[in-house]
Motif scaffolding. Structure first.
Motif, PDB file in Angstrom:
ATOM      1  N   ALA A   1       0.867  -1.184   0.000  1.00  0.00           N
ATOM      2  CA  ALA A   1       0.000   0.000   0.000  1.00  0.00           C
ATOM      3  C   ALA A   1       0.899   1.226   0.000  1.00  0.00           C
ATOM      4  O   ALA A   1       1.844   1.310   0.797  1.00  0.00           O
ATOM      5  N   ILE A   2       0.612   2.176  -0.884  1.00  0.00           N
ATOM      6  CA  ILE A   2       1.382   3.421  -0.979  1.00  0.00           C
ATOM      7  C   ILE A   2       0.473   4.565  -0.552  1.00  0.00           C
ATOM      8  O   ILE A   2      -0.601   4.765  -1.129  1.00  0.00           O
ATOM      9  N   VAL A   3       0.883   5.297   0.470  1.00  0.00           N
ATOM     10  CA  VAL A   3       0.066   6.370   1.035  1.00  0.00           C
ATOM     11  C   VAL A   3       0.779   7.706   0.850  1.00  0.00           C
ATOM     12  O   VAL A   3       1.983   7.826   1.138  1.00  0.00           O
ATOM     13  N   ARG A   4       0.042   8.708   0.368  1.00  0.00           N
ATOM     14  CA  ARG A   4       0.601  10.052   0.127  1.00  0.00           C
ATOM     15  C   ARG A   4      -0.222  11.100   0.862  1.00  0.00           C
ATOM     16  O   ARG A   4      -1.336  10.850   1.306  1.00  0.00           O
ATOM     17  N   HIS A   5       0.349  12.303   0.964  1.00  0.00           N
ATOM     18  CA  HIS A   5      -0.370  13.484   1.461  1.00  0.00           C
ATOM     19  C   HIS A   5      -0.461  14.492   0.323  1.00  0.00           C
ATOM     20  O   HIS A   5       0.549  14.948  -0.193  1.00  0.00           O
ATOM     21  N   LEU A   6      -1.680  14.840  -0.078  1.00  0.00           N
ATOM     22  CA  LEU A   6      -1.892  15.763  -1.186  1.00  0.00           C
ATOM     23  C   LEU A   6      -2.051  17.189  -0.665  1.00  0.00           C
ATOM     24  O   LEU A   6      -2.564  17.403   0.448  1.00  0.00           O
ATOM     25  N   PRO A   7      -1.654  18.197  -1.447  1.00  0.00           N
ATOM     26  CA  PRO A   7      -1.601  19.584  -0.954  1.00  0.00           C
ATOM     27  C   PRO A   7      -2.955  20.164  -0.541  1.00  0.00           C
ATOM     28  O   PRO A   7      -3.027  20.918   0.425  1.00  0.00           O
ATOM     29  N   MET A   8      -4.046  19.809  -1.223  1.00  0.00           N
ATOM     30  CA  MET A   8      -5.345  20.393  -0.889  1.00  0.00           C
ATOM     31  C   MET A   8      -5.984  19.773   0.349  1.00  0.00           C
ATOM     32  O   MET A   8      -6.950  20.298   0.891  1.00  0.00           O
ATOM     33  N   MET A   9      -5.461  18.623   0.784  1.00  0.00           N
ATOM     34  CA  MET A   9      -5.993  17.946   1.964  1.00  0.00           C
ATOM     35  C   MET A   9      -4.851  17.616   2.912  1.00  0.00           C
ATOM     36  O   MET A   9      -4.463  16.457   3.074  1.00  0.00           O
ATOM     37  N   PRO A  10      -4.268  18.615   3.556  1.00  0.00           N
ATOM     38  CA  PRO A  10      -3.065  18.385   4.362  1.00  0.00           C
ATOM     39  C   PRO A  10      -3.280  17.455   5.555  1.00  0.00           C
ATOM     40  O   PRO A  10      -2.351  16.787   5.989  1.00  0.00           O
ATOM     41  N   GLY A  11      -4.482  17.402   6.070  1.00  0.00           N
ATOM     42  CA  GLY A  11      -4.707  16.569   7.255  1.00  0.00           C
ATOM     43  C   GLY A  11      -5.240  15.192   6.951  1.00  0.00           C
ATOM     44  O   GLY A  11      -5.525  14.412   7.874  1.00  0.00           O
ATOM     45  N   VAL A  12      -5.411  14.864   5.665  1.00  0.00           N
ATOM     46  CA  VAL A  12      -6.001  13.582   5.284  1.00  0.00           C
ATOM     47  C   VAL A  12      -5.064  12.855   4.323  1.00  0.00           C
ATOM     48  O   VAL A  12      -4.550  13.449   3.384  1.00  0.00           O
ATOM     49  N   ALA A  13      -4.856  11.591   4.560  1.00  0.00           N
ATOM     50  CA  ALA A  13      -3.959  10.800   3.711  1.00  0.00           C
ATOM     51  C   ALA A  13      -4.715  10.236   2.515  1.00  0.00           C
ATOM     52  O   ALA A  13      -5.909   9.944   2.578  1.00  0.00           O
ATOM     53  N   TYR A  14      -3.980  10.081   1.415  1.00  0.00           N
ATOM     54  CA  TYR A  14      -4.527   9.537   0.174  1.00  0.00           C
ATOM     55  C   TYR A  14      -3.884   8.184  -0.098  1.00  0.00           C
ATOM     56  O   TYR A  14      -2.656   8.067  -0.173  1.00  0.00           O
TER      57      TYR A  14
END
Length: 517
Positions: free
Chosen positions: A412-425
């Protein structure tokens, strides 16, 4: 349930099978069915579905006339009343059916605890008074009939929880229980072969601990269509007979036959916690990790002893096998549905967490590797196409974590996207084809749920995991080619994550999708 339910169920099965692309799997299963042994799921080709439904119901109904336990209903209707499956589970049934057609290998080894027979005596008295419709052994026998009709071979073991080498009464009780079970099987139309006093199957030492199996005799039993009902009695080298512990007999037979399922049937069902709630699934990565359960409210010396025995059994079974504690009433629901009703034990591969693509792998390789050495090939294997070089080059900028099984079969690869700083993608959930259907992906998912209170991800509309994702998400939005899932988010966040997913660039070489707004 209405009288139309069996026909509706048959149409549901047919529609789901062909819609899910399981046609070849289904045809393979049917081809393996002998011409003189018609399964209740026998079918014709998809252009004759209406005829198939009528013929299947007719065939099942004709068999029910000779089966007094069904009280006039068809076996198929009884099955749907008993199990109540949904559309997504049909694929799993056919997978199990196709795996269970090898006559040299039983689908399951099933041990019956002594409390099942005590419960049977109580319910038989209640049935005579009209208080009980069907006893626990009658329900079990109908389940065995269903499995036998679909060529899913099983072995039934009857014994004692403790060995009593000099206790004649224990052997007499085992024989009595075998007779009672075989009588119920016969009443249900199930063909069985009783093996009293062990039938010279178990060769033991002078303390009646199993030393070896009489494998030619066991192979002969398995080859025949009848269900072996084996008493857990062994014979020592001096020719003396004595009872063998039920768990030891189960372990010995399971180690030799390698079944997909090992079931311990009792009268009460799976393990319960201190509030009475069922413990549904227990994953056992390593024997040394058994003590991690010691803090659970349901942990006690008896449970610890059971866990130790289960681990010993799982060690000698194929990795896709599992051990289940459940009620003798619930065999079909446990075997043929995802939800289950007992407590399932599964040996899984440990999962490690990495923070960088440059992190070294602790896989014992002669030549040390880093994460980036193995991830592209795994992702390509799972999705059947390669992620672009630009994807791997840009990933480190917002990478939060990578979870990888020790056998490098799922990640599983998890990222943090700029528009949702507090939620992982969740950018990728990749599982190699040979691991699909195994429970290593479940332990991977549990790790994600443990580490992230909220998560969102997108999936192609034709991804075979979409039903699995939906069952584990709080919600889904379907936008163009994608399904967008999430858990742990408020309704106010949904529009934002949908916008984010629509703006994400393509990950794979040559992939250009048009998102419908």
């Amino acid at each position: 349930m209405s009288s139309n339910t069996p026909k509706q169920a048959i149409r549901l099965i047919t529609k789901s099978l062909w819609k899910s692309g399981a046609e070849e799997l289904y045809k393979t299963s049917i081809k393996r069915t002998s011409h003189n042994h018609k399964s209740v799921f026998s079918t014709c080709n998809p252009t004759q579905r209406r005829t198939y439904a009528n013929e299947s119901v007719t065939a099942a109904r004709s068999r029910s006339h000779a089966n007094p336990m069904l009280n006039g209903v068809s076996m198929l209707q009884w099955f749907f009343d008993e199990v109540r499956p949904d559309e997504r589970e049909v694929r799993y049934w056919m997978k199990y059916f196709s795996q269970a057609t090898d006559p040299r290998k039983p689908f399951a080894v099933i041990q019956l605890s002594e409390d099942v027979f005590r419960q049977e005596e109580q319910e038989q008295r209640a049935k005579e008074k009209g208080d009980v419709k069907r006893t626990i052994l009658e329900t079990l026998s109908l389940s065995m009939y269903f499995l036998q009709e679909n060529k899913m071979n099983v072995i039934l073991l009857v014994g004692c929880s403790t060995s009593s080498p000099h206790h004649q009464a224990a052997r007499e009780q085992i024989s009595k229980n075998i007779r009672k079970l075989v009588d119920r099987l016969e009443e249900s139309g199930t063909h069985s072969t009783p093996i009293f006093d062990g039938g010279h199957l178990f060769n033991t030492d002078q303390n009646f601990r199993i030393e070896s199996l009489n494998t030619p005799q066991l192979d002969w039993l398995i080859r025949h269509a009848n269900i072996p009902v084996i008493g857990c009695v062994g014979e020592s080298c001096e020719g003396r007979l004595g009872t063998i512990q039920l768990d030891e007999s189960t372990l010995s037979l399971s180690a030799y036959t390698k079944p997909l399922k090992v079931l311990m049937l009792n009268a009460d069902g799976g393990i319960k916690d201190d509030t009475g709630q069922r413990v549904t699934t227990v994953f056992l990565p390593k024997e040394s990790e058994l003590q991690k359960f010691a803090g659970q409210p349901w942990w006690n010396p008896d449970v610890e002893d059971r866990f130790t025995k289960v681990w010993g059994m799982l060690k000698v079974l194929p990795k896709q096998s599992s051990y289940v504690i459940t009620s003798a009433r619930d065999v079909l629901t446990e075997l043929l549905t995802q939800r289950g009703v007992g407590t399932m034990f599964k040996r899984v591969v440990p999962v490690k967490k990495y923070k960088s693509l440059q992190d070294p792998l602790s896989d014992g390789q002669a030549e040390p590797k880093i994460l980036l050495d193995v991830l592209p090939a795994l992702v390509a294997s799972a999705f059947e196409k390669s992620a672009s070089k630009s994807y791997w080059n840009l990933l480190p900028a917002d990478l939060d974590a990578v979870y990888l099984t020790d056998d490098v079969k799922a990640c599983a690869i998890v990222r943090h996207l700029p528009m949702m700083p507090g939620v992982a993608y969740l950018d990728k959930f990749a599982v190699s084809r040979e691991e699909r259907g195994n429970f290593n992906i479940e332990i991977l998912w549990q790790q994600l749920k443990h580490d992230y209170k909220s998560l969102f991800w997108r999936s192609r509309h034709d991804n075979i995991f979409n039903n699995w994702y939906e069952a584990r998400s709080d919600g889904v939005v379907k936008v163009g080619y994608y399904h967008i899932f999430w858990f742990g988010l408020s309704s106010a966040d949904i529009n934002t994550i949908v916008t984010q997913c629509k703006k994400l660039p393509d990950s794979f070489d040559g992939e250009r999708l048009t998102i419908v707004k």
